[in-house]
Design an enzyme around this catalytic site. Structure first.
Site, PDB file in Angstrom:
ATOM      1  N   GLU A 120      53.869 115.761  12.544  1.00 53.77           N
ATOM      2  CA  GLU A 120      55.113 115.121  12.090  1.00 53.77           C
ATOM      3  C   GLU A 120      55.849 115.889  10.981  1.00 53.77           C
ATOM      4  O   GLU A 120      56.131 115.351   9.913  1.00 53.77           O
ATOM      5  CB  GLU A 120      54.839 113.697  11.618  1.00 53.77           C
ATOM      6  CG  GLU A 120      54.330 112.782  12.707  1.00 53.77           C
ATOM      7  CD  GLU A 120      54.083 111.357  12.252  1.00 53.77           C
ATOM      8  OE1 GLU A 120      53.921 110.501  13.140  1.00 53.77           O
ATOM      9  OE2 GLU A 120      54.050 111.083  11.035  1.00 53.77           O
ATOM     10  N   GLU A 175      49.999 110.198  19.295  1.00 56.05           N
ATOM     11  CA  GLU A 175      49.750 108.962  18.544  1.00 56.05           C
ATOM     12  C   GLU A 175      50.594 107.839  19.120  1.00 56.05           C
ATOM     13  O   GLU A 175      51.769 108.017  19.431  1.00 56.05           O
ATOM     14  CB  GLU A 175      50.086 109.116  17.055  1.00 56.05           C
ATOM     15  CG  GLU A 175      49.174 110.034  16.278  1.00 56.05           C
ATOM     16  CD  GLU A 175      49.493 110.044  14.788  1.00 56.05           C
ATOM     17  OE1 GLU A 175      50.089 109.061  14.285  1.00 56.05           O
ATOM     18  OE2 GLU A 175      49.152 111.045  14.125  1.00 56.05           O
TER      19      GLU A 175
END
Length: 407
Positions: free
Chosen positions: A157, A322
């Site tokens: 991220e 995720e």
């Protein structure tokens, strides 16, 4: 029955700092113990996964899952600049080997938010040498484990601060309300206290440079892993009057980062919920909508939307690295994941190239500034004894994996 490909990866994810424990050379550890720290509690021993990984990997395999995404910790491998720990590298090679012994495909993340203290002290990602330092580390890790690893994520991220800045809130995909994010080279977090942590740079150019140099180092071998990075992809939806603002945020915080993935082997998609954007910014969760422990809207349809966006814009295969929810209601976790997988199956049926689904998280773990309050795990961990308790959702996901899809 919704069928997934035979080669589909079914698994779960963790991050080194959130599960290993004792990561004392990390910038995060320092932030947790700093005066006026925003962390609810320190990570401490976390889940002691550093020592208990054989049990955890065996449990994952026994459930019927076939993939495990985990992180190697830069602060353990290079605790001082230029000083690489053979013992730490050997540890991670043993982890990879344990996966392979159990028929588990390892998906290895080289940087999951935390960095060594010395790197943060040198300016973090604002340091002109940052990209070269990260690439050197990535090359050293690959020299040690690359021959055994088929999937590598350089960064986790890296767009998370960009999302925060453009939305004006901490993004849902970061899994934390406050996160203690540092938004300047001086290391000041939004509350004005010194964070001491080197969070990713908000500029895509900075992180893309480090990513590209790391990819080159990894591709130099040994091995030939598929390499990409993972992105926090919130399902951004315009409300009445918010179309222009929503598109601007989508471009700066999602699409510009997905552009970088066009040169990669895959892109990791990390999605939890949606954000609705009006003319003045992010709207509150609809009053009738159920929410998770983190206060986010329960919106599992988001995953189907974001994998389509990622595949269309980046033009490379998608790996869901995720997806999950913070809840103490395991039936709600199963319902959420069922709906998310239905969205994936629909995208697959429409021709989207999706290689796997890795649930967040394998273990109830340390959720950054929230400490241990948020329970995302398929497996509960006793905070005193570290005893693992497999939840019904874990058995359910294992059955889905064995069946090759939802029945």
């Amino acid at each position: 029955m919704r069928t997934f490909p035979d080669s589909f990866l079914w698994g779960a994810s963790t991050a080194a700092h959130q599960v290993e424990g004792g990561n004392v050379n990390s910038d995060m550890w320092r932030s947790e113990w700093a005066e006026n720290s925003r962390f609810a509690e320190p990570s401490g021993d976390a889940c002691d996964h550093y020592h208990r990984y054989p049990e955890d990997i065996a449990t994952l395999a026994g459930l019927g899952l076939n993939a495990y995404r985990f992180g190697v910790e830069w602060a353990r491998i290079e605790p001082e600049e230029g000083c690489f720990s053979r013992a730490a590298l050997d540890h991670y090679r043993r982890m990879v080997g344990t996966c392979l012994e159990h028929g588990i495909t390892p998906v290895v993340t080289y940087s999951h938010f935390s960095t060594p203290r010395w790197f943060a002290d040198a300016g973090g990602w604002s340091n002109p040498a940052a990209a070269d330092l990260f690439a050197r580390y990535a090359g050293r890790v690959t020299e040690h484990i690359g021959d055994l690893v088929p999937w590598v994520c350089t960064f986790n991220e890296p767009n998370v601060i960009s999302l925060m800045m453009h939305l004006g809130v901490i993004p849902a995909a970061s899994r934390d309300e406050t996160l203690g994010l540092s938004t300047s080279s001086e290391g000041q977090d939004p509350g004005g206290t010194r964070s001491g942590a080197a969070w990713a740079a908000p500029a895509v150019e900075v992180m893309a440079k480090a990513h590209r140099k790391a990819v080159d180092a990894i591709k130099s071998g040994p091995g030939n892993p598929a390499v990409g990075w993972t992105l926090a992809l919130i399902d951004l939806q315009p409300a009445d009057g918010g179309e222009q603002r929503c598109q601007a945020v989508r471009q700066a915080a999602l699409l510009d980062w997905l552009d970088v993935s066009r040169d990669d082997d895959f892109v990791g998609v990390q999605t939890y919920t949606r954000e609705r954007i009006g003319p003045d910014g992010v709207l509150p969760v609809p009053p009738e909508a159920p929410t998770t422990q983190t206060g986010w809207e329960v919106y599992p349809q988001a995953l189907g939307h974001t994998v389509r966006l990622a595949a269309e814009h980046a033009g490379v295969p998608v790996l869901v690295t995720e997806n999950g929810m913070a809840t103490d209601d395991d039936d709600a976790r199963i319902a959420y994941t069922t709906a998310a997988l239905e969205g994936l199956a629909g995208a697959l049926a429409d021709g989207v190239d999706i290689r796997g689904y890795l649930h967040w998280s394998l273990l109830d773990n340390f959720e950054w500034t929230s400490g241990y309050q948020m329970t995302f795990g398929l497996i509960a961990v006793d905070r005193t004894t570290f005893t693992r308790t497999v939840k019904p959702s874990a058995h359910w996901l294992g059955k889905v994996a064995r069946a090759g899809g939802l029945t």
